[in-house]
Design a protein around this motif. Structure first.
Motif, PDB file in Angstrom:
ATOM      1  N   SER A  35       0.826  -1.215   0.000  1.00  0.00           N
ATOM      2  CA  SER A  35       0.000   0.000   0.000  1.00  0.00           C
ATOM      3  C   SER A  35       0.857   1.260   0.000  1.00  0.00           C
ATOM      4  N   GLU A  36       1.955   1.259   0.732  1.00  0.00           N
ATOM      5  CA  GLU A  36       2.864   2.413   0.746  1.00  0.00           C
ATOM      6  C   GLU A  36       3.537   2.561  -0.624  1.00  0.00           C
ATOM      7  N   ALA A  37       3.933   1.459  -1.230  1.00  0.00           N
ATOM      8  CA  ALA A  37       4.542   1.513  -2.568  1.00  0.00           C
ATOM      9  C   ALA A  37       3.540   2.050  -3.595  1.00  0.00           C
ATOM     10  N   GLU A  38       2.276   1.663  -3.475  1.00  0.00           N
ATOM     11  CA  GLU A  38       1.238   2.165  -4.384  1.00  0.00           C
ATOM     12  C   GLU A  38       1.076   3.671  -4.231  1.00  0.00           C
ATOM     13  N   ARG A  39       1.038   4.153  -2.993  1.00  0.00           N
ATOM     14  CA  ARG A  39       0.883   5.599  -2.748  1.00  0.00           C
ATOM     15  C   ARG A  39       2.043   6.374  -3.372  1.00  0.00           C
ATOM     16  N   ILE A  40       3.255   5.905  -3.118  1.00  0.00           N
ATOM     17  CA  ILE A  40       4.444   6.563  -3.671  1.00  0.00           C
ATOM     18  C   ILE A  40       4.437   6.462  -5.193  1.00  0.00           C
ATOM     19  N   GLY A  41       4.105   5.277  -5.704  1.00  0.00           N
ATOM     20  CA  GLY A  41       4.073   5.076  -7.151  1.00  0.00           C
ATOM     21  C   GLY A  41       3.089   6.010  -7.845  1.00  0.00           C
ATOM     22  N   ARG A  42       1.910   6.206  -7.244  1.00  0.00           N
ATOM     23  CA  ARG A  42       0.917   7.117  -7.827  1.00  0.00           C
ATOM     24  C   ARG A  42       1.439   8.553  -7.853  1.00  0.00           C
ATOM     25  N   ASP A  43       2.067   8.977  -6.761  1.00  0.00           N
ATOM     26  CA  ASP A  43       2.637  10.333  -6.718  1.00  0.00           C
ATOM     27  C   ASP A  43       3.698  10.511  -7.800  1.00  0.00           C
ATOM     28  N   ILE A  44       4.605   9.554  -7.908  1.00  0.00           N
ATOM     29  CA  ILE A  44       5.666   9.631  -8.911  1.00  0.00           C
ATOM     30  C   ILE A  44       5.070   9.628 -10.312  1.00  0.00           C
ATOM     31  N   ARG A  46       2.038  10.453 -11.341  1.00  0.00           N
ATOM     32  CA  ARG A  46       1.334  11.715 -11.630  1.00  0.00           C
ATOM     33  C   ARG A  46       2.325  12.818 -11.977  1.00  0.00           C
ATOM     34  N   ASN A  47       3.381  12.938 -11.176  1.00  0.00           N
ATOM     35  CA  ASN A  47       4.377  13.998 -11.392  1.00  0.00           C
ATOM     36  C   ASN A  47       5.127  13.835 -12.700  1.00  0.00           C
ATOM     37  N   GLN A  48       5.383  12.594 -13.104  1.00  0.00           N
ATOM     38  CA  GLN A  48       6.186  12.346 -14.302  1.00  0.00           C
ATOM     39  C   GLN A  48       5.330  11.956 -15.509  1.00  0.00           C
ATOM     40  N   HIS A  49       4.004  11.970 -15.324  1.00  0.00           N
ATOM     41  CA  HIS A  49       3.047  11.695 -16.410  1.00  0.00           C
ATOM     42  C   HIS A  49       3.321  10.356 -17.083  1.00  0.00           C
ATOM     43  N   THR A  50       3.358   9.302 -16.267  1.00  0.00           N
ATOM     44  CA  THR A  50       3.630   7.958 -16.784  1.00  0.00           C
ATOM     45  C   THR A  50       2.459   7.023 -16.504  1.00  0.00           C
ATOM     46  N   GLU A  51       2.514   5.867 -17.105  1.00  0.00           N
ATOM     47  CA  GLU A  51       1.587   4.780 -16.805  1.00  0.00           C
ATOM     48  C   GLU A  51       2.037   4.163 -15.475  1.00  0.00           C
TER      49      GLU A  51
END
Length: 79
Positions: A35-44, A46-51
């Motif tokens: 869950s923590e990896a998902e939260r961080i992954g979503r932030d990254i 969104r910021n880098q406009h990736t899938e």
């Protein structure tokens, strides 16, 4: 079709979970919980406009979200 730039949430070989961009040598983040990896992954992502692709322990993709230039955006319902 252009290749998508992708970050992945997946198990780390030494335990825990990681967020890693395709083609990168090292993880962008490593956590104890998915869950923590998902939260961080979503932030990254969104910021880098990736899938963002979220994998299970078996490495199968469980979820995929586009935060970038989606090659197949939904059609506008008003047109």
């Amino acid at each position: 079709m252009p290749k998508r730039d992708t970050h992945r949430v997946m198990p780390h070989k030494d335990g825990g979970w990681q967020v890693k961009r395709d083609g990168a040598d090292r993880a962008a983040a490593r956590t104890d919980t998915k869950s923590e990896a998902e939260r961080i992954g979503r932030d990254i992502s969104r910021n880098q406009h990736t899938e963002l692709q979220i994998h299970g322990k078996n490495m199968r993709i469980q979820q995929s979200d586009s935060y970038g230039n989606d090659p197949c955006p939904p059609k506008d319902k008003n047109n």
